[in-house]
Scaffold this motif. Structure first.
Motif, PDB file in Angstrom:
ATOM      1  N   ARG A  21       0.827  -1.201   0.000  1.00  0.00           N
ATOM      2  CA  ARG A  21       0.000   0.000   0.000  1.00  0.00           C
ATOM      3  C   ARG A  21       0.864   1.255   0.000  1.00  0.00           C
ATOM      4  O   ARG A  21       0.628   2.191  -0.762  1.00  0.00           O
ATOM      5  CB  ARG A  21      -0.909  -0.018   1.223  1.00  0.00           C
ATOM      6  CG  ARG A  21      -1.816   1.170   1.323  1.00  0.00           C
ATOM      7  CD  ARG A  21      -2.680   1.079   2.552  1.00  0.00           C
ATOM      8  NE  ARG A  21      -3.535   2.239   2.643  1.00  0.00           N
ATOM      9  CZ  ARG A  21      -4.118   2.646   3.736  1.00  0.00           C
ATOM     10  NH1 ARG A  21      -3.954   1.968   4.853  1.00  0.00           N
ATOM     11  NH2 ARG A  21      -4.872   3.715   3.735  1.00  0.00           N
ATOM     12  N   ASP A  23      -6.983   4.129  -4.669  1.00  0.00           N
ATOM     13  CA  ASP A  23      -7.446   2.739  -4.707  1.00  0.00           C
ATOM     14  C   ASP A  23      -6.249   1.846  -5.020  1.00  0.00           C
ATOM     15  O   ASP A  23      -6.039   1.416  -6.149  1.00  0.00           O
ATOM     16  CB  ASP A  23      -8.540   2.578  -5.755  1.00  0.00           C
ATOM     17  CG  ASP A  23      -9.139   1.189  -5.751  1.00  0.00           C
ATOM     18  OD1 ASP A  23      -8.914   0.435  -4.781  1.00  0.00           O
ATOM     19  OD2 ASP A  23      -9.821   0.841  -6.728  1.00  0.00           O
ATOM     20  N   ARG A  42      -5.571  -1.186  -4.255  1.00  0.00           N
ATOM     21  CA  ARG A  42      -5.811  -2.610  -4.528  1.00  0.00           C
ATOM     22  C   ARG A  42      -5.990  -2.907  -6.013  1.00  0.00           C
ATOM     23  O   ARG A  42      -5.819  -4.035  -6.444  1.00  0.00           O
ATOM     24  CB  ARG A  42      -7.027  -3.090  -3.754  1.00  0.00           C
ATOM     25  CG  ARG A  42      -6.742  -3.210  -2.287  1.00  0.00           C
ATOM     26  CD  ARG A  42      -7.856  -3.924  -1.559  1.00  0.00           C
ATOM     27  NE  ARG A  42      -7.444  -4.173  -0.208  1.00  0.00           N
ATOM     28  CZ  ARG A  42      -8.080  -3.713   0.853  1.00  0.00           C
ATOM     29  NH1 ARG A  42      -9.167  -2.982   0.723  1.00  0.00           N
ATOM     30  NH2 ARG A  42      -7.630  -3.982   2.061  1.00  0.00           N
ATOM     31  N   ARG A  43      -6.307  -1.908  -6.803  1.00  0.00           N
ATOM     32  CA  ARG A  43      -6.510  -2.172  -8.224  1.00  0.00           C
ATOM     33  C   ARG A  43      -5.201  -2.463  -8.953  1.00  0.00           C
ATOM     34  O   ARG A  43      -5.205  -2.949 -10.069  1.00  0.00           O
ATOM     35  CB  ARG A  43      -7.251  -1.019  -8.896  1.00  0.00           C
ATOM     36  CG  ARG A  43      -6.455   0.235  -9.053  1.00  0.00           C
ATOM     37  CD  ARG A  43      -7.332   1.329  -9.655  1.00  0.00           C
ATOM     38  NE  ARG A  43      -6.602   2.553  -9.784  1.00  0.00           N
ATOM     39  CZ  ARG A  43      -6.145   3.018 -10.936  1.00  0.00           C
ATOM     40  NH1 ARG A  43      -6.370   2.360 -12.042  1.00  0.00           N
ATOM     41  NH2 ARG A  43      -5.488   4.152 -10.967  1.00  0.00           N
TER      42      ARG A  43
END
Length: 130
Positions: free
Chosen positions: A22, A44, A46-47
């Motif tokens: 992250r 975002d 996680r994409r």
């Protein structure tokens, strides 16, 4: 019951790779270290994650989780290394109760074209040994 406690050392060990991923995605996106201090939460991250299927992660790396992250770097930012590299690829391997391994691969535009060839070689090098 201690195993299910949020402050269990093994649980923290098994989840710490996510904080590193992250942080790398947010920094490569052009945000500084103060991103977390300011309470921002609009990237975002996680994409950008590409998970290896569980069976493939076990066969190739003998790991429980294998994640690949591919990022386009902003020029002159933290990971840009004096503007020489345009792309960052990360390989993150994690095995329960063992910690994780994180590999950073910086490439230029020319190196990006050869990355699939090199990535096959990278997959043969790193492996958890029981």
């Amino acid at each position: 019951m201690r195993r299910y406690s949020p402050d269990d050392p093994l649980r923290v060990l098994d989840m710490q790779h996510m904080w590193q991923i992250r942080s790398a995605v947010i920094r490569a996106s052009g945000y500084g270290c103060d991103y977390f201090l300011q309470g921002k939460n609009f990237v975002d991250w996680r994409r950008y994650l590409e998970y290896y299927p569980k069976k493939q992660a076990r066969r190739v790396f003998n790991a429980d989780t294998a994640i690949r992250v591919s990022l386009n770097l902003l020029p002159g930012e933290v990971y840009g290394y004096r503007g020489r590299y345009d792309y960052l690829d990360m390989l993150v391997l994690q095995k329960m109760r063992r910690g994780y391994l994180q590999l950073f691969v910086f490439t230029t535009e020319k190196g990006r074209n050869r990355l699939p060839y090199y990535w096959c070689r990278i997959e043969t090098v790193f492996r958890y040994d029981d």
